[in-house]
Scaffold this motif. Structure first.
Motif, PDB file in Angstrom:
ATOM      1  N   VAL A  37       7.219  12.171   9.593  1.00  0.00           N
ATOM      2  CA  VAL A  37       7.874  13.038   8.894  1.00  0.00           C
ATOM      3  C   VAL A  37       9.259  12.866  10.198  1.00  0.00           C
ATOM      4  O   VAL A  37      10.129  13.250   9.726  1.00  0.00           O
ATOM      5  N   ARG A  38       9.081  13.002  11.614  1.00  0.00           N
ATOM      6  CA  ARG A  38      10.111  11.908  12.314  1.00  0.00           C
ATOM      7  C   ARG A  38      10.873  11.458  12.671  1.00  0.00           C
ATOM      8  O   ARG A  38      11.860  11.047  12.513  1.00  0.00           O
ATOM      9  N   ALA A  39      10.223  10.036  11.448  1.00  0.00           N
ATOM     10  CA  ALA A  39      10.707   8.768  10.962  1.00  0.00           C
ATOM     11  C   ALA A  39      12.008   9.335  10.269  1.00  0.00           C
ATOM     12  O   ALA A  39      13.162   8.829  10.022  1.00  0.00           O
ATOM     13  N   ALA A  40      11.629   9.873   9.320  1.00  0.00           N
ATOM     14  CA  ALA A  40      12.123  10.477   8.124  1.00  0.00           C
ATOM     15  C   ALA A  40      13.093  11.073   8.576  1.00  0.00           C
ATOM     16  O   ALA A  40      14.683  10.631   8.006  1.00  0.00           O
ATOM     17  N   LEU A  41      13.123  11.806   9.297  1.00  0.00           N
ATOM     18  CA  LEU A  41      14.034  12.803   9.630  1.00  0.00           C
ATOM     19  C   LEU A  41      15.457  12.080  10.549  1.00  0.00           C
ATOM     20  O   LEU A  41      16.371  12.280  10.744  1.00  0.00           O
ATOM     21  N   ASP A  42      14.912  10.824  11.399  1.00  0.00           N
ATOM     22  CA  ASP A  42      15.750   9.498  11.676  1.00  0.00           C
ATOM     23  C   ASP A  42      16.604   9.190  11.404  1.00  0.00           C
ATOM     24  O   ASP A  42      16.798   8.902  11.832  1.00  0.00           O
ATOM     25  N   ALA A  43      16.247   8.784  10.123  1.00  0.00           N
ATOM     26  CA  ALA A  43      16.607   8.174   8.700  1.00  0.00           C
ATOM     27  C   ALA A  43      17.512   8.724   7.915  1.00  0.00           C
ATOM     28  O   ALA A  43      18.534   8.471   7.086  1.00  0.00           O
ATOM     29  N   VAL A 211       2.938  -1.165  -5.966  1.00  0.00           N
ATOM     30  CA  VAL A 211       2.718  -2.431  -6.999  1.00  0.00           C
ATOM     31  C   VAL A 211       3.569  -3.479  -6.538  1.00  0.00           C
ATOM     32  O   VAL A 211       3.412  -4.269  -6.117  1.00  0.00           O
ATOM     33  N   LEU A 212       4.723  -2.370  -6.329  1.00  0.00           N
ATOM     34  CA  LEU A 212       5.619  -2.997  -6.694  1.00  0.00           C
ATOM     35  C   LEU A 212       6.355  -3.629  -5.290  1.00  0.00           C
ATOM     36  O   LEU A 212       7.527  -4.287  -5.076  1.00  0.00           O
ATOM     37  N   THR A 213       5.668  -3.137  -4.292  1.00  0.00           N
ATOM     38  CA  THR A 213       5.760  -4.069  -2.979  1.00  0.00           C
ATOM     39  C   THR A 213       5.403  -5.281  -2.633  1.00  0.00           C
ATOM     40  O   THR A 213       5.367  -6.057  -1.920  1.00  0.00           O
ATOM     41  N   GLY A 214       4.471  -5.362  -3.628  1.00  0.00           N
ATOM     42  CA  GLY A 214       3.797  -6.809  -3.578  1.00  0.00           C
ATOM     43  C   GLY A 214       2.891  -7.331  -2.950  1.00  0.00           C
ATOM     44  O   GLY A 214       2.017  -8.429  -2.861  1.00  0.00           O
ATOM     45  N   LYS A 215       1.886  -6.067  -2.297  1.00  0.00           N
ATOM     46  CA  LYS A 215       1.415  -6.195  -1.838  1.00  0.00           C
ATOM     47  C   LYS A 215      -0.157  -6.806  -2.309  1.00  0.00           C
ATOM     48  O   LYS A 215      -0.838  -7.623  -1.991  1.00  0.00           O
ATOM     49  N   GLY A 264       9.950  -4.249  -1.857  1.00  0.00           N
ATOM     50  CA  GLY A 264      10.132  -2.253  -1.545  1.00  0.00           C
ATOM     51  C   GLY A 264      11.587  -1.997  -2.185  1.00  0.00           C
ATOM     52  O   GLY A 264      11.581  -0.632  -3.192  1.00  0.00           O
ATOM     53  N   GLN A 265      11.906  -2.301  -1.568  1.00  0.00           N
ATOM     54  CA  GLN A 265      13.528  -1.994  -1.639  1.00  0.00           C
ATOM     55  C   GLN A 265      14.305  -1.957  -3.316  1.00  0.00           C
ATOM     56  O   GLN A 265      14.741  -0.960  -2.635  1.00  0.00           O
ATOM     57  N   LEU A 266      13.349  -3.472  -3.111  1.00  0.00           N
ATOM     58  CA  LEU A 266      14.175  -3.510  -4.224  1.00  0.00           C
ATOM     59  C   LEU A 266      13.478  -1.900  -5.229  1.00  0.00           C
ATOM     60  O   LEU A 266      14.905  -2.365  -6.275  1.00  0.00           O
ATOM     61  N   ALA A 267      12.549  -1.802  -5.388  1.00  0.00           N
ATOM     62  CA  ALA A 267      12.154  -0.615  -6.350  1.00  0.00           C
ATOM     63  C   ALA A 267      12.537   0.200  -6.574  1.00  0.00           C
ATOM     64  O   ALA A 267      12.835   1.423  -7.194  1.00  0.00           O
ATOM     65  N   ILE A 268      12.695   0.977  -5.014  1.00  0.00           N
ATOM     66  CA  ILE A 268      13.897   1.626  -4.510  1.00  0.00           C
ATOM     67  C   ILE A 268      15.432   1.517  -5.491  1.00  0.00           C
ATOM     68  O   ILE A 268      15.167   2.979  -6.396  1.00  0.00           O
ATOM     69  N   ALA A 269      15.860   0.626  -5.185  1.00  0.00           N
ATOM     70  CA  ALA A 269      17.200   0.655  -5.343  1.00  0.00           C
ATOM     71  C   ALA A 269      17.147   0.331  -6.722  1.00  0.00           C
ATOM     72  O   ALA A 269      18.336   0.753  -7.435  1.00  0.00           O
ATOM     73  N   GLU A 288       7.233   2.982  10.446  1.00  0.00           N
ATOM     74  CA  GLU A 288       7.636   2.148  10.000  1.00  0.00           C
ATOM     75  C   GLU A 288       7.734   2.252   8.736  1.00  0.00           C
ATOM     76  O   GLU A 288       9.380   0.728   7.944  1.00  0.00           O
ATOM     77  N   GLN A 289       7.008   1.890   7.666  1.00  0.00           N
ATOM     78  CA  GLN A 289       7.221   2.045   6.204  1.00  0.00           C
ATOM     79  C   GLN A 289       8.358   3.410   5.758  1.00  0.00           C
ATOM     80  O   GLN A 289       9.097   2.789   5.196  1.00  0.00           O
ATOM     81  N   VAL A 290       8.689   4.531   6.342  1.00  0.00           N
ATOM     82  CA  VAL A 290       9.704   5.421   6.197  1.00  0.00           C
ATOM     83  C   VAL A 290      10.769   4.754   6.058  1.00  0.00           C
ATOM     84  O   VAL A 290      11.773   4.834   5.548  1.00  0.00           O
ATOM     85  N   ALA A 291      11.212   3.973   7.948  1.00  0.00           N
ATOM     86  CA  ALA A 291      11.803   3.367   8.139  1.00  0.00           C
ATOM     87  C   ALA A 291      12.782   2.331   7.667  1.00  0.00           C
ATOM     88  O   ALA A 291      13.885   2.187   6.433  1.00  0.00           O
ATOM     89  N   GLU A 292      11.918   1.776   7.220  1.00  0.00           N
ATOM     90  CA  GLU A 292      12.588   0.339   5.631  1.00  0.00           C
ATOM     91  C   GLU A 292      12.035   0.674   4.329  1.00  0.00           C
ATOM     92  O   GLU A 292      13.667   0.444   3.405  1.00  0.00           O
ATOM     93  N   ASN A 293      12.077   1.865   3.945  1.00  0.00           N
ATOM     94  CA  ASN A 293      12.496   2.362   2.495  1.00  0.00           C
ATOM     95  C   ASN A 293      13.654   3.207   2.660  1.00  0.00           C
ATOM     96  O   ASN A 293      14.293   3.004   1.706  1.00  0.00           O
TER      97      ASN A 293
END
Length: 331
Positions: A37-43, A211-215, A264-269, A288-293
């Motif tokens: 949640v803190r990472a989300a707020l920071d972003a 799934v769309l992250t390719g993992k 993942g960023q491509l999927a969100i965009a 770190e996943q929050v920051a990436e997204n």
């Protein structure tokens, strides 16, 4: 972070919202949840989505604790009502009794006097829609919610609710369907109906449960700690883990790299390029996943790239509007 209006309302939310379904109160520890949640707020994420039934109420409690000390006017908190929250026959659905009791319980767990949007988690076929909308109207008039919304309602249900909302002067502003580059079910009917009625889409699963992250790789073991590795999640994502879908998703990796994005960023965009979408809800098990997204905010996909995404996924894209989720939980 960029921000968008929710439908035709004056409410602005972050175009990437943080959701705590599955994670808070169940999959990750409270300390990690607070860090996310803190990472989300920071972003720059200001919008947080939860529900009364996530982890039997613990998700709301963890979110409320994580947001404690934040300026309440600076965040938007969304929660939901419908699914069972107890053993009784009235501990579920959208009856007046359950709606009015549930909002008080949600506010107590969240540690706030009001939520910004109170959402009907599913349509209740066993309760008159008039009863539900009147209960929502009373919640708003009591100052316990500023706006109301729906989740996984059909086009016809949205039209009917919007008509009652106008009569009752209830600010019905949002629809929350599942929506991503594979699951395009809302496009044919739900999105046009919601747009006509002034509702914005606050969509869940923009990365198709990861799934769309390719993992996930065709024929390979699901990564430890992933949602797919937990058999309890098969009801939500088991259909996404077949080799045909995973083979198609692999084709997106090079497209993301060309655009300078993670898959993942491509999927969100891709989701955010739809003008009807007010926000895409993302979850995370690590900060770190929050920051990436969040880095997907503001990314603009050109038409050629969108065409190539469609071409890669076409054989596995799901479009049938009849698949809009509808539960029959009661009696």
């Amino acid at each position: 972070m960029e921000y968008r209006f929710v439908g035709r309302s004056g409410l602005m939310i972050s175009e990437i919202a943080y959701g705590n379904w599955i994670t808070h109160g169940s999959q990750i520890e409270a300390d990690t949840a607070r860090a996310c949640v803190r990472a989300a707020l920071d972003a720059g994420i200001t919008t947080f989505d939860t529900a009364d039934m996530y982890a039997d109420g613990r998700a709301e409690s963890v979110l409320g604790e994580a947001l404690r000390g934040e300026r309440r006017e600076g965040v938007e908190i969304l929660t939901k009502v419908y699914f069972p929250t107890g053993p009784g026959r009235n501990d579920r659905g959208l009856s007046r009794k359950h709606v009015l009791e549930s909002i008080d319980s949600s506010l107590r767990r969240l540690g706030t006097d009001y939520v910004d949007i109170y959402q009907a988690h599913r349509f209740d076929r066993f309760t008159p829609l008039e009863e539900t909308m009147e209960a929502f109207a009373d919640v708003v008039r009591a100052g316990k919610a500023l706006y109301v919304g729906v989740s996984e309602w059909t086009a016809g249900q949205i039209h009917a609710a919007a008509g009652l909302a106008r009569e009752l002067r209830v600010p019905l502003i949002s629809s929350q369907p599942q929506y991503n580059a594979i699951w395009r079910v809302p496009e044919a009917e739900v999105v046009p109906a919601a747009t006509e009625e002034g509702l914005g889409q606050i969509v869940w699963s923009p990365m198709a449960q990861g799934v769309l992250t390719g993992k996930y790789r065709p024929g390979a073991q699901r990564p430890d700690g992933s949602r797919g590795a937990d058999p309890a999640n098969d009801m939500f994502m088991g259909h996404l883990l077949g080799n045909e879908i995973l083979e198609r998703v692999r084709l997106l990796g090079p497209l993301a790299a060309e655009a300078g994005l993670t898959p993942g960023q491509l999927a969100i965009a891709w989701v955010l390029r739809n003008p009807a979408v007010s926000a895409a809800i993302v979850g995370a098990s690590r900060p770190e996943q929050v920051a990436e997204n969040a880095a997907a905010s503001g990314v603009k996909l050109d038409e050629e790239l969108a065409r190539r995404i469609d071409e890669a996924l076409e054989p596995v894209i799901v479009r049938d509007p009849a698949l809009t989720d509808s539960h029959e939980q009661r009696p």
